[in-house]
Design an enzyme around this catalytic site. Structure first.
Site, mmCIF file in Angstrom:
data_model
loop_
_atom_site.group_PDB
_atom_site.id
_atom_site.type_symbol
_atom_site.label_atom_id
_atom_site.label_comp_id
_atom_site.label_asym_id
_atom_site.label_seq_id
_atom_site.Cartn_x
_atom_site.Cartn_y
_atom_site.Cartn_z
ATOM 1 N N HIS A 125 0.876 -1.189 0.000
ATOM 2 C CA HIS A 125 0.000 0.000 0.000
ATOM 3 C C HIS A 125 0.914 1.241 0.000
ATOM 4 O O HIS A 125 1.743 1.389 -0.880
ATOM 5 C CB HIS A 125 -0.921 -0.114 1.227
ATOM 6 C CG HIS A 125 -2.061 0.862 1.285
ATOM 7 N ND1 HIS A 125 -2.448 1.661 0.242
ATOM 8 C CD2 HIS A 125 -2.911 1.175 2.303
ATOM 9 C CE1 HIS A 125 -3.476 2.408 0.600
ATOM 10 N NE2 HIS A 125 -3.777 2.137 1.857
ATOM 11 N N HIS A 163 -2.187 -2.469 -9.627
ATOM 12 C CA HIS A 163 -3.173 -1.868 -8.740
ATOM 13 C C HIS A 163 -4.422 -2.733 -8.756
ATOM 14 O O HIS A 163 -4.780 -3.284 -9.798
ATOM 15 C CB HIS A 163 -3.527 -0.445 -9.207
ATOM 16 C CG HIS A 163 -4.197 0.357 -8.145
ATOM 17 N ND1 HIS A 163 -5.540 0.271 -7.910
ATOM 18 C CD2 HIS A 163 -3.697 1.211 -7.238
ATOM 19 C CE1 HIS A 163 -5.841 1.066 -6.900
ATOM 20 N NE2 HIS A 163 -4.737 1.639 -6.456
ATOM 21 N N ASP A 185 2.766 5.441 -6.796
ATOM 22 C CA ASP A 185 4.019 5.440 -6.049
ATOM 23 C C ASP A 185 5.256 5.243 -6.905
ATOM 24 O O ASP A 185 6.369 5.303 -6.396
ATOM 25 C CB ASP A 185 3.975 4.353 -4.965
ATOM 26 C CG ASP A 185 3.106 4.785 -3.803
ATOM 27 O OD1 ASP A 185 3.072 5.996 -3.539
ATOM 28 O OD2 ASP A 185 2.460 3.932 -3.185
HETATM 29 N N1 ACO Z 1 5.126 -7.140 -9.982
HETATM 30 C C1 ACO Z 1 5.025 -8.382 -10.520
HETATM 31 N N2 ACO Z 1 3.876 -9.078 -10.614
HETATM 32 C C2 ACO Z 1 2.771 -8.491 -10.138
HETATM 33 C C3 ACO Z 1 2.787 -7.202 -9.570
HETATM 34 C C4 ACO Z 1 4.019 -6.510 -9.491
HETATM 35 N N3 ACO Z 1 4.108 -5.293 -8.976
HETATM 36 N N4 ACO Z 1 1.549 -6.844 -9.157
HETATM 37 C C5 ACO Z 1 0.757 -7.902 -9.477
HETATM 38 N N5 ACO Z 1 1.503 -8.895 -10.073
HETATM 39 C C6 ACO Z 1 0.986 -10.154 -10.615
HETATM 40 C C7 ACO Z 1 0.678 -11.140 -9.499
HETATM 41 O O1 ACO Z 1 1.795 -11.968 -9.223
HETATM 42 C C8 ACO Z 1 -0.480 -11.904 -10.112
HETATM 43 O O2 ACO Z 1 0.040 -12.792 -11.060
HETATM 44 P P1 ACO Z 1 -0.689 -14.234 -11.320
HETATM 45 O O3 ACO Z 1 -2.056 -13.894 -11.852
HETATM 46 O O4 ACO Z 1 0.183 -14.926 -12.291
HETATM 47 O O5 ACO Z 1 -0.731 -14.902 -9.969
HETATM 48 C C9 ACO Z 1 -1.260 -10.839 -10.876
HETATM 49 O O6 ACO Z 1 -0.265 -9.856 -11.240
HETATM 50 C C10 ACO Z 1 -2.373 -10.167 -10.071
HETATM 51 O O7 ACO Z 1 -1.800 -9.668 -8.854
HETATM 52 P P2 ACO Z 1 -2.504 -9.662 -7.446
HETATM 53 O O8 ACO Z 1 -1.447 -9.651 -6.407
HETATM 54 O O9 ACO Z 1 -3.518 -10.763 -7.400
HETATM 55 O O10 ACO Z 1 -3.266 -8.290 -7.534
HETATM 56 P P3 ACO Z 1 -3.895 -7.497 -6.331
HETATM 57 O O11 ACO Z 1 -4.977 -6.687 -6.897
HETATM 58 O O12 ACO Z 1 -4.247 -8.440 -5.221
HETATM 59 O O13 ACO Z 1 -2.686 -6.602 -5.800
HETATM 60 C C11 ACO Z 1 -1.133 -4.821 -5.629
HETATM 61 C C12 ACO Z 1 -2.528 -5.267 -6.142
HETATM 62 C C13 ACO Z 1 -0.998 -5.189 -4.160
HETATM 63 C C14 ACO Z 1 -1.030 -3.311 -5.761
HETATM 64 C C15 ACO Z 1 -0.046 -5.525 -6.478
HETATM 65 O O14 ACO Z 1 -0.153 -5.128 -7.829
HETATM 66 C C16 ACO Z 1 1.368 -5.242 -5.965
HETATM 67 O O15 ACO Z 1 1.868 -5.962 -5.090
HETATM 68 N N6 ACO Z 1 2.051 -4.166 -6.496
HETATM 69 C C17 ACO Z 1 3.351 -3.788 -5.981
HETATM 70 C C18 ACO Z 1 3.194 -2.965 -4.698
HETATM 71 C C19 ACO Z 1 2.675 -1.571 -4.960
HETATM 72 O O16 ACO Z 1 3.165 -0.866 -5.831
HETATM 73 N N7 ACO Z 1 1.684 -1.167 -4.154
HETATM 74 C C20 ACO Z 1 1.111 0.177 -4.213
HETATM 75 C C21 ACO Z 1 -0.301 0.119 -4.731
HETATM 76 S S1 ACO Z 1 -0.960 1.748 -4.905
HETATM 77 C C22 ACO Z 1 -1.253 2.248 -3.298
HETATM 78 O O17 ACO Z 1 -1.641 1.498 -2.439
HETATM 79 C C23 ACO Z 1 -0.958 3.558 -3.002
#
Ligand code: ACO
Length: 430
Positions: free
Chosen positions: A267, A308, A365
């Protein structure tokens, strides 16, 4: 609430249950499943709440497929360009942009509340020198509840307003004090002749021994970043504030719960994680190798600042921040190789099938840390900066929820997967 075209059918009994629906001004319809358990004896199951609305809200609207973000109906790009953060705070809290007199009154009220009780200062001295600023922020904001604790207060509209103004006014003072504690420097008191963001920069970077003049370019850059971070509907930290607040707990304690939720790297902690990731990659020539690790699920490495839950096209905040990044670095005459590294990472990710298939785009971010760094803000203070801005959203959601006469305690259910009922065997026989 209206009748809807949706029904649930039990395939075994053939029983049909019509579901009422809730239609907002914009966006998809919400199916009302609140009576489902009572009527059909089943729960809905939605880990991570991907398809679940926890509330109705009139504050912020997101269309993640189109990359739309509106505060009270206004596109965030227009607000970032034309308004100050304080105007946006007024809008988010009260529903309308202020006219000149309203803005002046609101701004003065916020300025009036910037001081914190002097005995809070001793709390900062209790932390170890290497405490993370977010740890201090969580603790000190929570301890505001020890100073403002009228148990009937949340029922009183005027009290709720004062809480909102106090919280928005004091959070920069507390955030700046965590920084000073971290640096081992004396805490600087607020200077109420300064606007919101200039005052924060003053409290962070001025020292009693020297004169300090706030750079207007830095203050405006911070102001824009704050507008972009001010609210984002039912994200993890806002939902945490609402959940804590739904119990009727002290509102300062509810905000502290939100700050704790924001800290996580998935987050608000992502802005700090992005800079650490860029440090680790070090050079453009290492980008390909890093991307291979990101795509290898076994590695557990994620491209921080990417992806996201809601945006599946682009994050409109990221687009504005990237432009802002160029402007700020140019205006401050900063040449940061991390910007080049970030741009290269973004280019490679956006053209890669792994990211395309999963609809992963830069989020708010990805570039914000590069701007914070150019303003001289250290990495450990990135998430506290986010917390200062998001306080407006948290407070507005708490106000909206508390004023709602139909408020009920938030209490999700579960699908139980533990042991079946069994009898306790006496200790000697175990
Ligand atoms: N890098 C690599 N792979 C990713 C990333 C990433 N940043 N984000 C998602 N994925 C992949 C997951 O591994 C998953 O792959 P799969 O379908 O093969 O299993 C798919 O994309 C979907 O990801 P989820 O984790 O299920 O998506 P969710 O909606 O639950 O998570 C989140 C969203 C937490 C933002 C995620 O994209 C992430 O971890 N991003 C990196 C952290 C980040 O930048 N957070 C800030 C968000 S904005 C904010 O809160 C201000």
């Amino acid at each position: 609430m209206s009748a809807s075209n949706y029904s649930l059918i039990n395939n075994q009994t053939g029983n049909k249950l019509d579901l009422a629906s809730v239609q907002g001004t914009l966006g998809p319809v919400g199916l009302d499943v609140s009576k489902l358990y009572g009527q059909a004896g089943v729960f809905t199951y939605d880990p991570g709440f991907a398809s679940t609305c926890s509330t109705q809200s009139a504050i912020t609207y997101i269309d993640g497929d189109k990359g739309v973000l509106l505060y009270r109906g206004y596109p965030v790009a227009q607000l970032a360009e034309k308004c100050s953060f304080i105007e946006v705070a007024h809008l988010i809290l009260n529903g309308e942009l202020p006219n000149t007199a309203e803005l002046q009154a609101f701004d003065q009220t916020i300025r009036k509340h910037t001081m914190i009780n002097e005995s809070l200062m001793s709390f900062f001295n209790g932390f170890r020198y290497d405490a993370h600023p977010m740890a201090m922020l969580t603790g000190v904001v929570g301890s505001l509840s020890a100073f403002y604790h009228d148990p009937n207060a949340t029922k009183d509209e005027e009290y709720r307003k004062v809480f909102a103004h106090r919280m928005i006014a004091k959070i920069p003072t507390i955030a700046a004090a965590t920084f000073k504690r971290h640096m081992g420097q004396p805490v600087m008191y607020p200077k109420n002749s300064l606007d919101y963001c200039s005052n924060l920069l003053h409290m962070m970077f001025a020292v009693p021994a020297e004169d300090y003049e706030v750079n207007p370019v830095a203050a405006r850059a911070l102001d824009v970043l704050f507008t972009l971070h001010a609210d984002h509907e039912q994200n993890a930290s806002t939902s945490t504030v609402r959940m804590a607040g739904s119990t009727g707990t002290n509102p300062y304690a509810a905000i502290a719960a939100g700050i704790a939720a924001l800290w996580g790297p998935l987050h608000g902690g992502a802005n700090e994680a992005v800079l650490k990731m860029l440090d680790e990659i070090g050079d453009v020539k290492n980008v390909r190798g890093f991307m291979d690790k990101v795509k290898d699920k076994e590695s557990g490495v994620r491209l921080m600042g990417f992806g996201h839950r809601v945006y599946k096209n682009f994050d409109p905040r990221a687009t504005i921040i990237r432009e802002e990044c160029y402007k700020v670095l140019k205006a401050l005459n900063v040449n940061d190789p991390k910007l080049e590294l970030a741009i290269r990472l973004e280019e490679i990710a956006l053209s890669d099938d792994y990211f395309k298939q999963r609809k992963l785009y830069p989020n708010v971010d990805f570039y914000s840390g590069i701007i914070y760094k150019a303003l001289g803000i250290p990495v450990s203070m990135f998430t506290p900066m986010f917390a200062v801005a998001r306080t407006v959203g948290w407070v507005a959601h708490w106000m909206e929820m508390t004023a709602d006469p139909s408020l009920r305690i938030a209490r999700p259910r579960q699908v139980y997967t533990g042991a079946d009922t069994r009898n306790v065997v006496d200790l000697a026989q175990r």
